[in-house]
Design an enzyme around this catalytic site. Structure first.
Site, mmCIF file in Angstrom:
data_model
loop_
_atom_site.group_PDB
_atom_site.id
_atom_site.type_symbol
_atom_site.label_atom_id
_atom_site.label_comp_id
_atom_site.label_asym_id
_atom_site.label_seq_id
_atom_site.Cartn_x
_atom_site.Cartn_y
_atom_site.Cartn_z
ATOM 1 N N HIS A 1 0.854 -1.186 0.000
ATOM 2 C CA HIS A 1 0.000 0.000 0.000
ATOM 3 C C HIS A 1 0.892 1.239 0.000
ATOM 4 C CE1 HIS A 1 1.131 -0.415 4.208
ATOM 5 N NE2 HIS A 1 0.960 0.893 4.279
ATOM 6 N N HIS B 1 5.651 5.920 -1.050
ATOM 7 C CA HIS B 1 6.375 4.705 -1.394
ATOM 8 C C HIS B 1 5.531 3.479 -1.079
ATOM 9 C CE1 HIS B 1 6.957 5.108 2.926
ATOM 10 N NE2 HIS B 1 7.142 3.791 2.943
#
Length: 179
Positions: free
Chosen positions: A37, A121
């Protein structure tokens, strides 16, 4: 007491492509692909009343516009003492605006400001006992990172167990973005 954070889900095809980077790194604890995620805002452990307030507040952000994300490189957090390997995201104004809106909304709901700079990220592995040399060699040997794109049509409120990190994460509520 739930532990919450907001984020973007990574589609299955992109998660599979990222999973091909797994292996060959001493001290890496690889994240399960279903837990990939992009964190927008870590909220932390909150009582049930605050969790309900957060969920209601986030509903006001669903008028944000849908956008696309492009993963472009491997990176590491921790410098000389690497602690996480990640897939980095190309600078994205829509993503930055959505994250800033989350920060403002959650501060209005009474949460402390996030002290860390937002670096979008996808964490691929948590690292322990991995040297800077090991990580540099791993990234050099990983080959060219072929960019991965995906459309973001919603953000979610995740919950997680109090653990070392890396999941399992549960979608508690989703918030569609405007087309």
């Amino acid at each position: 007491m739930p532990r919450l954070f907001t984020g973007l889900e990574v589609p299955t095809d992109v998660a599979f492509a990222l999973s091909l980077k797994r292996g060959g790194l001493h001290g890496a604890r690889w994240i399960d692909t279903e837990n990939y995620h992009i964190t927008l805002r870590f909220i932390g452990d909150v009582d049930n009343h605050t969790a309900d307030e957060v969920a209601d507040s986030l509903d006001r952000l669903s008028n944000s516009l849908a956008f696309s994300v492009r993963l472009t490189h491997l990176g590491v957090f921790g410098g000389d003492k690497p602690r996480a390997l990640y897939a980095g995201i190309e600078p994205n104004e829509s993503l930055a605006r959505l994250q800033a809106a989350h920060e403002r909304m959650l501060q209005k709901a009474g949460l402390e400001p996030e002290r860390r700079k937002f670096v979008p990220h996808v964490t691929l592995a948590r690292l322990r006992g991995t040297s800077a040399f090991d990580i540099a060699a791993y990234i050099a040997n990983a080959g060219q990172f072929m960019p991965l794109n995906f459309e973001v049509g919603r953000f979610v409120l995740f919950s997680s167990k109090d653990s070392v990190g890396g999941g399992p994460y549960v979608v508690e509520q989703d918030y569609p973005l405007a087309a």
